[in-house]
Scaffold this active site. Structure first.
Site, PDB file in Angstrom:
ATOM      1  N   HIS A 111       0.820  -1.222   0.000  1.00 30.04           N
ATOM      2  CA  HIS A 111       0.000   0.000   0.000  1.00 30.04           C
ATOM      3  C   HIS A 111       0.851   1.268   0.000  1.00 30.04           C
ATOM      4  O   HIS A 111       0.314   2.362  -0.225  1.00 30.04           O
ATOM      5  CB  HIS A 111      -0.929   0.037   1.214  1.00 30.04           C
ATOM      6  CG  HIS A 111      -1.975  -1.033   1.204  1.00 30.04           C
ATOM      7  ND1 HIS A 111      -2.825  -1.233   0.139  1.00 30.04           N
ATOM      8  CD2 HIS A 111      -2.301  -1.987   2.126  1.00 30.04           C
ATOM      9  CE1 HIS A 111      -3.635  -2.260   0.404  1.00 30.04           C
ATOM     10  NE2 HIS A 111      -3.333  -2.732   1.590  1.00 30.04           N
ATOM     11  N   ASP A 148      -2.916 -10.629  -2.596  1.00 32.19           N
ATOM     12  CA  ASP A 148      -3.465 -10.141  -1.324  1.00 32.19           C
ATOM     13  C   ASP A 148      -4.950  -9.798  -1.516  1.00 32.19           C
ATOM     14  O   ASP A 148      -5.383  -9.505  -2.632  1.00 32.19           O
ATOM     15  CB  ASP A 148      -2.689  -8.886  -0.905  1.00 32.19           C
ATOM     16  CG  ASP A 148      -2.951  -8.456   0.519  1.00 32.19           C
ATOM     17  OD1 ASP A 148      -2.149  -8.811   1.402  1.00 32.19           O
ATOM     18  OD2 ASP A 148      -3.957  -7.747   0.754  1.00 32.19           O
ATOM     19  N   HIS A 150      -6.336  -7.211  -0.589  1.00 27.29           N
ATOM     20  CA  HIS A 150      -6.406  -5.774  -0.867  1.00 27.29           C
ATOM     21  C   HIS A 150      -5.612  -5.436  -2.135  1.00 27.29           C
ATOM     22  O   HIS A 150      -4.563  -6.036  -2.384  1.00 27.29           O
ATOM     23  CB  HIS A 150      -5.812  -4.973   0.302  1.00 27.29           C
ATOM     24  CG  HIS A 150      -6.450  -5.259   1.624  1.00 27.29           C
ATOM     25  ND1 HIS A 150      -5.896  -6.143   2.541  1.00 27.29           N
ATOM     26  CD2 HIS A 150      -7.592  -4.798   2.173  1.00 27.29           C
ATOM     27  CE1 HIS A 150      -6.674  -6.192   3.612  1.00 27.29           C
ATOM     28  NE2 HIS A 150      -7.713  -5.395   3.414  1.00 27.29           N
ATOM     29  N   ASP A 229      -4.474 -12.789   3.286  1.00 32.40           N
ATOM     30  CA  ASP A 229      -5.719 -12.341   3.918  1.00 32.40           C
ATOM     31  C   ASP A 229      -6.943 -12.598   3.045  1.00 32.40           C
ATOM     32  O   ASP A 229      -8.059 -12.259   3.437  1.00 32.40           O
ATOM     33  CB  ASP A 229      -5.635 -10.866   4.333  1.00 32.40           C
ATOM     34  CG  ASP A 229      -4.943  -9.989   3.308  1.00 32.40           C
ATOM     35  OD1 ASP A 229      -4.686 -10.469   2.184  1.00 32.40           O
ATOM     36  OD2 ASP A 229      -4.647  -8.822   3.638  1.00 32.40           O
TER      37      ASP A 229
END
Ligand SMILES: [Zn+2]
Length: 292
Positions: A111, A148, A150, A229
């Protein structure tokens, strides 16, 4: 990150414990992550960003850079080592000491944008690794795979329009960080998945969408932003991957790497917050990476 934060030290303990329990540790060569050098960070981050992270580090207690992302007195060093791990992994592969590497690191990185820390991330570890391969080792084509839950917005921001990099990713959408679907650059292959997506659909996406593009790109190295995740047991997101899916996608990536990259894969830990599922998933991933 402070007590009750999901990005906790126990994550790495869970991975180490499971590596031992699965009998994988004896097959691994372990290396301590060096501190990333300023020159290596400056390939993907602004000097102001790096300075801001260093200046924000508290002497005591915890300071928040955003509501999700906090620093304690050890964070600066940890962030440097997290990025340095990928640099060492690239060097080990390019020197022929290993074919594949897994960097069991915190804090995560995907991120982190060129000039912004966010989402538990300070430096973009996978971007630092990929740029090290390009700048220090002269590679012309590096693929980044991100599974991931995200979207790797920081990696996208850093590499959008860079023809030496192809990024392919899946992520839950709509979901944090609420981007990745609108007009991605030509070298970004973003595949948003609705909540509830399970492994069968994920595998179809990998086979039908990722693989042809990766084959066409013919990477000389593959870097993986390995977040776990998207696991069924992980409450952080709402996707339904299982250990077998992580092993399977790793095998697919190995096939591409064998074709054009001399087998070279550097995988770096991103998310993964359900400790048991994280340990089991990393073990399945590493076992496939090492072809055990
Ligand atoms: Zn994540």
């Amino acid at each position: 990150m402070g007590v009750h934060h999901p990005e906790c030290p126990e994550r790495l303990d869970a991975i180490n414990d499971r590596m031992i329990a699965a009998g994988l540790d004896i097959y691994m060569a372990y290396h301590e992550a060096p501190l990333a050098q300023m020159e290596q960070l400056l390939r993907v981050h602004s000097r102001g960003h790096i300075q801001n992270i260093e200046d924000s580090a508290p002497q005591h207690g915890i300071v928040h850079l955003d509501p999700d992302t906090a620093m304690n007195p050890g964070t600066w060093q940890a962030a440097l080592r997290s990025a340095g791990a990928g640099v060492l992994a690239i060097d080990l592969l390019m020197q022929g000491h290993a074919k594949t590497a897994f960097c069991s690191v915190r804090p995560p990185g995907h991120h982190a944008e060129r000039a912004r820390a966010m989402g538990f991330c300070f430096f973009n570890n996978i971007a630092v690794a990929a740029m090290h391969a390009i700048e220090a080792w002269g590679l012309q084509r590096v693929a980044i795979v991100d599974f991931d839950v995200h979207h790797g917005n920081g990696t996208e921001q850093i590499f959008a329009g860079n023809e030496k990099v192809l990024m392919v990713g899946t992520f839950q959408h709509p979901f944090y960080p609420y981007c990745g679907t609108e007009h991605p650059a030509a070298n970004m292959l973003n595949v948003p998945l609705p909540a509830g997506t399970r492994g069968d659909v994920f595998r179809q996406v990998v086979s039908d969408i990722w693989m042809p593009r990766l084959r066409e790109f013919a990477p000389e190295l593959i870097c993986i932003s390995a977040g776990f995740d998207a696991h069924y047991e992980d409450d952080m997101g709402s996707l339904g991957l299982l250990e077998a899916d992580y092993a399977w996608v790793t095998q697919q990536i190995r096939e591409i790497a064998a074709l054009t990259a001399q087998g070279r894969i550097v995988s770096m830990l991103e998310g993964g917050y359900a400790l048991s599922a994280l340990g089991r998933s990393v073990a399945a991933h590493v076992k496939a990476l090492a072809d055990l």
